[in-house]
Scaffold this motif. Structure first.
Motif, PDB file in Angstrom:
ATOM      1  N   TYR A  39      -3.594  31.800 -43.816  1.00  0.00           N
ATOM      2  CA  TYR A  39      -4.251  33.012 -43.359  1.00  0.00           C
ATOM      3  C   TYR A  39      -3.708  34.262 -44.042  1.00  0.00           C
ATOM      4  CZ  TYR A  39      -6.139  30.285 -39.442  1.00  0.00           C
ATOM      5  OH  TYR A  39      -6.800  29.369 -38.660  1.00  0.00           O
ATOM      6  N   PRO A 112     -12.521  29.710 -44.284  1.00  0.00           N
ATOM      7  CA  PRO A 112     -11.789  29.308 -43.078  1.00  0.00           C
ATOM      8  C   PRO A 112     -10.310  29.027 -43.314  1.00  0.00           C
ATOM      9  CG  PRO A 112     -13.910  28.210 -43.146  1.00  0.00           C
ATOM     10  CD  PRO A 112     -13.731  28.889 -44.484  1.00  0.00           C
ATOM     11  N   ARG A 116      -8.430  34.413 -40.415  1.00  0.00           N
ATOM     12  CA  ARG A 116      -7.997  33.966 -39.089  1.00  0.00           C
ATOM     13  C   ARG A 116      -9.147  34.041 -38.082  1.00  0.00           C
ATOM     14  NH1 ARG A 116      -2.920  33.318 -37.415  1.00  0.00           N
ATOM     15  NH2 ARG A 116      -2.123  34.435 -39.242  1.00  0.00           N
ATOM     16  N   GLU A 117      -9.140  33.126 -37.126  1.00  0.00           N
ATOM     17  CA  GLU A 117     -10.161  33.123 -36.086  1.00  0.00           C
ATOM     18  C   GLU A 117     -10.091  34.407 -35.253  1.00  0.00           C
ATOM     19  OE1 GLU A 117      -9.744  29.607 -33.771  1.00  0.00           O
ATOM     20  OE2 GLU A 117     -10.316  28.263 -35.406  1.00  0.00           O
ATOM     21  N   ASN A 118     -11.269  34.889 -34.840  1.00  0.00           N
ATOM     22  CA  ASN A 118     -11.388  36.065 -33.963  1.00  0.00           C
ATOM     23  C   ASN A 118     -10.679  37.295 -34.529  1.00  0.00           C
ATOM     24  OD1 ASN A 118     -12.675  34.422 -31.907  1.00  0.00           O
ATOM     25  ND2 ASN A 118     -10.637  33.621 -31.455  1.00  0.00           N
ATOM     26  N   ASN A 149     -18.714  28.892 -39.350  1.00  0.00           N
ATOM     27  CA  ASN A 149     -17.521  29.584 -39.853  1.00  0.00           C
ATOM     28  C   ASN A 149     -17.503  31.039 -39.399  1.00  0.00           C
ATOM     29  OD1 ASN A 149     -16.689  27.279 -41.210  1.00  0.00           O
ATOM     30  ND2 ASN A 149     -17.515  27.921 -43.185  1.00  0.00           N
ATOM     31  N   SER A 152     -16.439  31.636 -35.922  1.00  0.00           N
ATOM     32  CA  SER A 152     -14.990  31.527 -35.715  1.00  0.00           C
ATOM     33  C   SER A 152     -14.268  32.784 -36.184  1.00  0.00           C
ATOM     34  CB  SER A 152     -14.441  30.298 -36.432  1.00  0.00           C
ATOM     35  OG  SER A 152     -14.388  30.476 -37.835  1.00  0.00           O
ATOM     36  N   PHE A 153     -14.768  33.425 -37.244  1.00  0.00           N
ATOM     37  CA  PHE A 153     -14.122  34.632 -37.765  1.00  0.00           C
ATOM     38  C   PHE A 153     -14.293  35.826 -36.832  1.00  0.00           C
ATOM     39  CE2 PHE A 153     -15.399  33.191 -42.335  1.00  0.00           C
ATOM     40  CZ  PHE A 153     -14.466  32.174 -42.292  1.00  0.00           C
TER      41      PHE A 153
END
Length: 222
Positions: A39, A112, A116-118, A149, A152-153
């Motif tokens: 990340y 991905p 990083r997620e969120n 994807n 999730s971002f």
């Protein structure tokens, strides 16, 4: 058609090394690569904790550079696969003294691994290749696997802003957003009508000058 490598490309890229991130491509296979997270450290990249917005397929950078100039309290990450193109975008940002913008030289399918997620407030898809043949659907930036994807971002309530000159691709994207749980709004079949707040891309200026329509929508993660 194969794009000819620009002269002095290495020297030009070296001149904008503070703007261009070349991710570690130690794993070429996408499915395997995205399992091993590397990340981006946004704090290290921008030296602040401002909101992050992402453009995928930034081209020569006209749109994202203007966005960054107009919104100094937002950090921008712009993704472009081709080095020939990304070098021009980075040179434009450097010439304008933009500090809140970084470019990532990568294919979108690898993101991905790095995003990083969120962590993304908003995402921009401007004039993405439509890949009209059904056999190439998986290459479209609004196909199901890419929308998974993006979901999730994005932070909850984050938006994807899409613009295109291709009506069939626009209709396809609209359907995919709905099917993947996004709320669509601000749908425009003619951006130039003035109903949409608009920073123009290079392609958009060209298309509008030719009298072509530009289609736009906002897809909100709810």
């Amino acid at each position: 058609m194969r794009i000819r490598r620009k002269k002095h490309l290495e020297e030009r890229l070296a001149g904008v090394k503070d703007y261009v991130i070349v991710p570690d491509m130690d794993i070429v296979n996408v499915k395997e690569a995205i399992k091993v997270k590397k990340y981006f450290d946004y704090q290290a990249l921008f030296l602040n904790n401002n909101p992050i917005e992402l453009e995928i397929g930034c081209g020569k950078g006209g749109f994202i550079v203007e966005k960054a100039i107009n919104n100094p309290n937002v950090n921008y990450i712009a993704v472009e696969l081709l080095q020939n193109i990304i070098v021009m975008a980075a040179e434009l940002a450097k010439s304008k003294g933009v500090k809140n913008l970084k470019f990532v030289n990568s294919g979108a399918e690898y993101l991905p691994r790095y995003i990083r997620e969120n962590s993304i407030d908003n995402l921009y898809l401007n004039f993405s290749p439509p890949y009209p043949q059904k056999v190439h659907e998986r290459r479209r930036l609004t196909c199901d696997r890419m929308l998974i994807n993006y979901k999730s971002f994005l932070k909850q309530g984050g938006c994807i802003y899409q613009k295109t000159d291709d009506k069939d691709f626009f209709d396809y994207s609209f359907e995919r957003f709905i099917e993947n749980g996004f709320e669509t709004k601000d749908v425009s079949l003619d951006v130039e009508s003035g109903k949409v707040e608009n920073v123009k891309t290079e392609y958009e200026k060209k298309f509008l000058a030719l009298g072509m329509k530009v289609y736009a929508l906002t897809a909100k993660l709810v």
